[in-house]
Write a protein that holds these residues in place. Sequence first.
Motif, PDB file in Angstrom:
ATOM      1  N   GLU A 232       0.533  11.903  -1.683  1.00 56.67           N
ATOM      2  CA  GLU A 232      -0.095  13.209  -1.466  1.00 56.67           C
ATOM      3  C   GLU A 232       0.055  14.018  -2.743  1.00 56.67           C
ATOM      4  O   GLU A 232       1.170  14.141  -3.265  1.00 56.67           O
TER       5      GLU A 232
ATOM      6  N   TRP B  30      -4.036  10.007  -0.534  1.00 56.59           N
ATOM      7  CA  TRP B  30      -4.784   8.776  -0.774  1.00 56.59           C
ATOM      8  C   TRP B  30      -3.858   7.581  -0.673  1.00 56.59           C
ATOM      9  O   TRP B  30      -2.653   7.678  -0.864  1.00 56.59           O
ATOM     10  N   GLU B  31      -4.446   6.426  -0.330  1.00 56.18           N
ATOM     11  CA  GLU B  31      -3.706   5.171  -0.247  1.00 56.18           C
ATOM     12  C   GLU B  31      -4.081   4.316  -1.443  1.00 56.18           C
ATOM     13  O   GLU B  31      -5.256   4.203  -1.795  1.00 56.18           O
ATOM     14  N   ILE B  32      -3.073   3.717  -2.055  1.00 54.68           N
ATOM     15  CA  ILE B  32      -3.279   2.888  -3.230  1.00 54.68           C
ATOM     16  C   ILE B  32      -2.728   1.500  -2.940  1.00 54.68           C
ATOM     17  O   ILE B  32      -1.555   1.351  -2.581  1.00 54.68           O
TER      18      ILE B  32
ATOM     19  N   GLU C 172       1.155   5.379   0.054  1.00 56.21           N
ATOM     20  CA  GLU C 172       0.440   6.602   0.405  1.00 56.21           C
ATOM     21  C   GLU C 172       1.024   7.747  -0.406  1.00 56.21           C
ATOM     22  O   GLU C 172       2.233   7.997  -0.366  1.00 56.21           O
TER      23      GLU C 172
ATOM     24  N   GLU D 248      -4.174  16.654  -0.970  1.00 51.87           N
ATOM     25  CA  GLU D 248      -5.055  15.501  -0.822  1.00 51.87           C
ATOM     26  C   GLU D 248      -4.205  14.235  -0.738  1.00 51.87           C
ATOM     27  O   GLU D 248      -3.304  14.025  -1.542  1.00 51.87           O
TER      28      GLU D 248
ATOM     29  N   THR E 196       0.859  -1.182   0.000  1.00 52.90           N
ATOM     30  CA  THR E 196       0.000   0.000   0.000  1.00 52.90           C
ATOM     31  C   THR E 196       0.897   1.233   0.000  1.00 52.90           C
ATOM     32  O   THR E 196       1.769   1.374   0.855  1.00 52.90           O
TER      33      THR E 196
END
Length: 86
Positions: A54, A61-63, A52, A59, A50
């Motif tokens: 920015e 988000w985790e992918i 993270e 903003e 995963t």
Amino acid sequence: MKKHLIKDVVENSIADQLEIKSGDYLVSIDGNEIKDVFDYHLFSESSNLTVEIEDNEGEVWEIDIEKDEDEDLGFIFDNSLLDEYK
């Protein structure tokens, strides 16, 4: 937690396919802070991870990424990550 500026992404890489762009920041991999290039390679080796990110507007988000263990994520950083080796 330190974040690293992504200068560019390798064409057709995982980062490119996920539409991560120049100007975004890598914040962590699997919740681990990336202190230097050694951390980056160690934490990005996994076939399931995963990341993270920015964006330049703040903003975050985790992918979740599934990849081959030897496959690179495709990030090109603003510095070599070795500049702050500890």
